[in-house]
Design a protein around this motif. Structure first.
Motif, PDB file in Angstrom:
ATOM      1  N   LYS A  78       3.470 -10.911  20.273  1.00 47.43           N
ATOM      2  CA  LYS A  78       4.276 -10.895  21.494  1.00 47.43           C
ATOM      3  C   LYS A  78       3.367 -10.729  22.705  1.00 47.43           C
ATOM      4  CE  LYS A  78       8.108  -8.498  23.661  1.00 47.43           C
ATOM      5  NZ  LYS A  78       9.080  -7.429  23.556  1.00 47.43           N
ATOM      6  N   VAL A  79       3.558 -11.573  23.722  1.00 53.96           N
ATOM      7  CA  VAL A  79       2.744 -11.506  24.937  1.00 53.96           C
ATOM      8  C   VAL A  79       3.075 -10.227  25.701  1.00 53.96           C
ATOM      9  CG1 VAL A  79       2.198 -12.595  27.155  1.00 53.96           C
ATOM     10  CG2 VAL A  79       2.569 -14.007  25.121  1.00 53.96           C
ATOM     11  N   GLU A  80       2.061  -9.389  25.896  1.00 58.28           N
ATOM     12  CA  GLU A  80       2.242  -8.160  26.659  1.00 58.28           C
ATOM     13  C   GLU A  80       1.825  -8.334  28.119  1.00 58.28           C
ATOM     14  OE1 GLU A  80       0.068  -5.162  24.485  1.00 58.28           O
ATOM     15  OE2 GLU A  80       1.866  -4.682  23.326  1.00 58.28           O
ATOM     16  N   LYS A  81       0.772  -9.156  28.321  1.00 55.68           N
ATOM     17  CA  LYS A  81       0.246  -9.315  29.669  1.00 55.68           C
ATOM     18  C   LYS A  81      -0.487 -10.639  29.770  1.00 55.68           C
ATOM     19  CE  LYS A  81      -3.068  -6.432  30.731  1.00 55.68           C
ATOM     20  NZ  LYS A  81      -3.890  -5.320  31.227  1.00 55.68           N
ATOM     21  N   ALA A  82      -0.345 -11.281  30.919  1.00 54.62           N
ATOM     22  CA  ALA A  82      -1.086 -12.505  31.231  1.00 54.62           C
ATOM     23  C   ALA A  82      -1.848 -12.253  32.522  1.00 54.62           C
ATOM     24  CB  ALA A  82      -0.142 -13.685  31.396  1.00 54.62           C
ATOM     25  N   VAL A  83      -3.175 -12.437  32.494  1.00 57.83           N
ATOM     26  CA  VAL A  83      -4.003 -12.210  33.674  1.00 57.83           C
ATOM     27  C   VAL A  83      -4.592 -13.554  34.094  1.00 57.83           C
ATOM     28  CG1 VAL A  83      -5.974 -10.986  34.639  1.00 57.83           C
ATOM     29  CG2 VAL A  83      -4.527  -9.859  32.927  1.00 57.83           C
ATOM     30  N   ALA A  84      -4.208 -14.004  35.285  1.00 54.95           N
ATOM     31  CA  ALA A  84      -4.647 -15.293  35.807  1.00 54.95           C
ATOM     32  C   ALA A  84      -5.621 -15.073  36.953  1.00 54.95           C
ATOM     33  CB  ALA A  84      -3.441 -16.093  36.298  1.00 54.95           C
ATOM     34  N   THR A  85      -6.682 -15.888  36.987  1.00 56.41           N
ATOM     35  CA  THR A  85      -7.645 -15.824  38.089  1.00 56.41           C
ATOM     36  C   THR A  85      -7.854 -17.228  38.637  1.00 56.41           C
ATOM     37  OG1 THR A  85      -9.501 -16.014  36.547  1.00 56.41           O
ATOM     38  CG2 THR A  85      -8.868 -13.783  37.214  1.00 56.41           C
ATOM     39  N   GLY A  86      -8.272 -17.275  39.889  1.00 54.63           N
ATOM     40  CA  GLY A  86      -8.508 -18.568  40.521  1.00 54.63           C
ATOM     41  C   GLY A  86      -8.910 -18.375  41.961  1.00 54.63           C
ATOM     42  N   SER A  87      -9.039 -19.456  42.644  1.00 54.89           N
ATOM     43  CA  SER A  87      -9.435 -19.403  44.054  1.00 54.89           C
ATOM     44  C   SER A  87      -8.494 -20.232  44.901  1.00 54.89           C
ATOM     45  CB  SER A  87     -10.867 -19.905  44.211  1.00 54.89           C
ATOM     46  OG  SER A  87     -11.764 -19.046  43.601  1.00 54.89           O
ATOM     47  N   PRO A  88      -7.277 -19.852  45.091  1.00 58.01           N
ATOM     48  CA  PRO A  88      -6.592 -18.691  44.510  1.00 58.01           C
ATOM     49  C   PRO A  88      -5.769 -19.096  43.286  1.00 58.01           C
ATOM     50  CG  PRO A  88      -5.271 -19.553  46.294  1.00 58.01           C
ATOM     51  CD  PRO A  88      -6.483 -20.458  46.170  1.00 58.01           C
ATOM     52  N   VAL A  89      -5.093 -18.105  42.704  1.00 57.95           N
ATOM     53  CA  VAL A  89      -4.077 -18.333  41.689  1.00 57.95           C
ATOM     54  C   VAL A  89      -2.735 -18.289  42.425  1.00 57.95           C
ATOM     55  CG1 VAL A  89      -3.983 -15.876  41.084  1.00 57.95           C
ATOM     56  CG2 VAL A  89      -3.155 -17.546  39.473  1.00 57.95           C
ATOM     57  N   SER A  90      -1.774 -19.092  42.001  1.00 54.23           N
ATOM     58  CA  SER A  90      -0.498 -19.129  42.712  1.00 54.23           C
ATOM     59  C   SER A  90       0.666 -19.113  41.727  1.00 54.23           C
ATOM     60  CB  SER A  90      -0.407 -20.378  43.591  1.00 54.23           C
ATOM     61  OG  SER A  90      -0.395 -21.537  42.792  1.00 54.23           O
ATOM     62  N   PHE A  91       1.841 -18.755  42.260  1.00 56.58           N
ATOM     63  CA  PHE A  91       3.055 -18.822  41.451  1.00 56.58           C
ATOM     64  C   PHE A  91       4.217 -19.257  42.318  1.00 56.58           C
ATOM     65  CE2 PHE A  91       4.060 -14.731  43.259  1.00 56.58           C
ATOM     66  CZ  PHE A  91       5.444 -14.646  43.206  1.00 56.58           C
ATOM     67  N   THR A  92       5.228 -19.825  41.665  1.00 56.75           N
ATOM     68  CA  THR A  92       6.467 -20.190  42.343  1.00 56.75           C
ATOM     69  C   THR A  92       7.645 -19.781  41.465  1.00 56.75           C
ATOM     70  OG1 THR A  92       6.490 -22.399  41.353  1.00 56.75           O
ATOM     71  CG2 THR A  92       5.492 -22.202  43.533  1.00 56.75           C
ATOM     72  N   MET A  93       8.745 -19.482  42.129  1.00 58.78           N
ATOM     73  CA  MET A  93      10.027 -19.201  41.472  1.00 58.78           C
ATOM     74  C   MET A  93      11.095 -19.855  42.335  1.00 58.78           C
ATOM     75  SD  MET A  93       9.722 -15.204  40.400  1.00 58.78           S
ATOM     76  CE  MET A  93      11.464 -15.105  40.545  1.00 58.78           C
ATOM     77  N   SER A  94      11.539 -21.022  41.951  1.00 60.80           N
ATOM     78  CA  SER A  94      12.471 -21.759  42.802  1.00 60.80           C
ATOM     79  C   SER A  94      13.829 -21.071  42.926  1.00 60.80           C
ATOM     80  CB  SER A  94      12.630 -23.193  42.309  1.00 60.80           C
ATOM     81  OG  SER A  94      13.072 -23.208  40.977  1.00 60.80           O
ATOM     82  N   SER A  95      14.322 -20.423  41.884  1.00 59.31           N
ATOM     83  CA  SER A  95      15.647 -19.798  41.953  1.00 59.31           C
ATOM     84  C   SER A  95      15.688 -18.657  42.964  1.00 59.31           C
ATOM     85  CB  SER A  95      16.083 -19.280  40.582  1.00 59.31           C
ATOM     86  OG  SER A  95      15.266 -18.204  40.183  1.00 59.31           O
ATOM     87  N   ALA A  96      14.578 -17.963  43.158  1.00 59.13           N
ATOM     88  CA  ALA A  96      14.523 -16.855  44.115  1.00 59.13           C
ATOM     89  C   ALA A  96      13.860 -17.278  45.420  1.00 59.13           C
ATOM     90  CB  ALA A  96      13.774 -15.664  43.510  1.00 59.13           C
ATOM     91  N   GLU A  97      13.547 -18.557  45.550  1.00 57.30           N
ATOM     92  CA  GLU A  97      12.862 -19.081  46.734  1.00 57.30           C
ATOM     93  C   GLU A  97      11.611 -18.274  47.050  1.00 57.30           C
ATOM     94  OE1 GLU A  97      15.533 -19.402  50.032  1.00 57.30           O
ATOM     95  OE2 GLU A  97      16.934 -20.669  48.944  1.00 57.30           O
ATOM     96  N   ARG A  98      10.852 -17.940  46.013  1.00 59.99           N
ATOM     97  CA  ARG A  98       9.627 -17.148  46.183  1.00 59.99           C
ATOM     98  C   ARG A  98       8.418 -17.949  45.750  1.00 59.99           C
ATOM     99  NH1 ARG A  98      10.477 -11.557  47.701  1.00 59.99           N
ATOM    100  NH2 ARG A  98      12.601 -11.076  47.126  1.00 59.99           N
ATOM    101  N   HIS A  99       7.317 -17.702  46.439  1.00 62.18           N
ATOM    102  CA  HIS A  99       6.020 -18.204  46.001  1.00 62.18           C
ATOM    103  C   HIS A  99       4.953 -17.290  46.578  1.00 62.18           C
ATOM    104  CE1 HIS A  99       6.353 -20.215  49.922  1.00 62.18           C
ATOM    105  NE2 HIS A  99       5.039 -20.268  49.928  1.00 62.18           N
ATOM    106  N   GLY A 100       3.804 -17.289  45.937  1.00 65.38           N
ATOM    107  CA  GLY A 100       2.740 -16.420  46.405  1.00 65.38           C
ATOM    108  C   GLY A 100       1.403 -16.835  45.842  1.00 65.38           C
ATOM    109  N   TYR A 101       0.363 -16.201  46.364  1.00 61.53           N
ATOM    110  CA  TYR A 101      -0.975 -16.448  45.851  1.00 61.53           C
ATOM    111  C   TYR A 101      -1.855 -15.228  46.066  1.00 61.53           C
ATOM    112  CZ  TYR A 101      -2.777 -17.368  50.599  1.00 61.53           C
ATOM    113  OH  TYR A 101      -3.151 -17.257  51.912  1.00 61.53           O
ATOM    114  N   GLY A 102      -2.963 -15.189  45.349  1.00 58.88           N
ATOM    115  CA  GLY A 102      -3.971 -14.141  45.448  1.00 58.88           C
ATOM    116  C   GLY A 102      -5.169 -14.564  44.607  1.00 58.88           C
ATOM    117  N   GLN A 103      -6.179 -13.724  44.561  1.00 60.44           N
ATOM    118  CA  GLN A 103      -7.356 -14.026  43.745  1.00 60.44           C
ATOM    119  C   GLN A 103      -7.095 -13.755  42.268  1.00 60.44           C
ATOM    120  OE1 GLN A 103     -10.044 -15.632  45.058  1.00 60.44           O
ATOM    121  NE2 GLN A 103      -8.613 -15.701  46.766  1.00 60.44           N
TER     122      GLN A 103
END
Length: 167
Positions: A78-103
């Protein structure tokens, strides 16, 4: 002072979240996790860990994460944690109209917590909060933002359009 600022921020964001909170679940933090990448290296012992690299895309429900590298930490399959890195890493959630980014982005599917670190920004629609770290809870849609020492958190909120008002 910190608690007062955090309460003020949360009280501003809660009204913005009402429509998304009343929307269907849309799989926030639930359902299968789909990952695509250029490469995968994994191990089951001594720990269950998988490292994806190269144009990584992870999706669970309508949560989509884009990163250069993604490390999955699991226990008993079972996945407990996912750690993503990038320059930058980003995410979107269309149902909540949210998006973000960070290192770096840490996602904990069990608790539905997303932690953006390093020049972190989170938007809901046009409204934005930013700081060194942004913690967002998917289910309750609560947000906490902290700044680096000597820095300040920042927010930009746009007034809601009134029904029938001209732009």
């Amino acid at each position: 002072m910190y608690r007062k600022c955090c309460f003020l921020l949360l009280s501003c964001l809660v009204p913005l979240s009402v429509s998304a909170a009343n929307a269907p679940d849309a799989g926030l933090g639930k359902g299968p996790i789909h990952i695509s990448a250029d490469q995968l290296q994994g191990q089951n012992k001594p720990v269950q860990e998988a490292i994806y690299s190269g144009d990584v895309v992870m999706q669970q429900g309508d949560l989509v994460i884009h990163a250069a590298q993604l490390t999955i930490h699991a226990a008993a399959g079972k996945v407990e944690k996912a750690v993503a890195t990038g320059s930058p890493v980003s995410f979107t959630m269309s149902s909540a109209e949210r998006h973000g980014y960070g290192q770096q982005l840490t996602y904990e599917p069990g608790s539905g917590r997303i932690i953006l670190s390093g020049d972190a920004h989170l938007w809901q629609g046009k409204n934005e909060v930013s700081g060194n770290q942004v913690i967002y809870l998917l289910q309750s849609q609560q947000t906490a933002v902290t700044a680096s020492p000597g820095q300040r958190v920042r927010s930009v909120f746009y007034p809601a359009k009134r029904g029938g008002a001209k732009p």
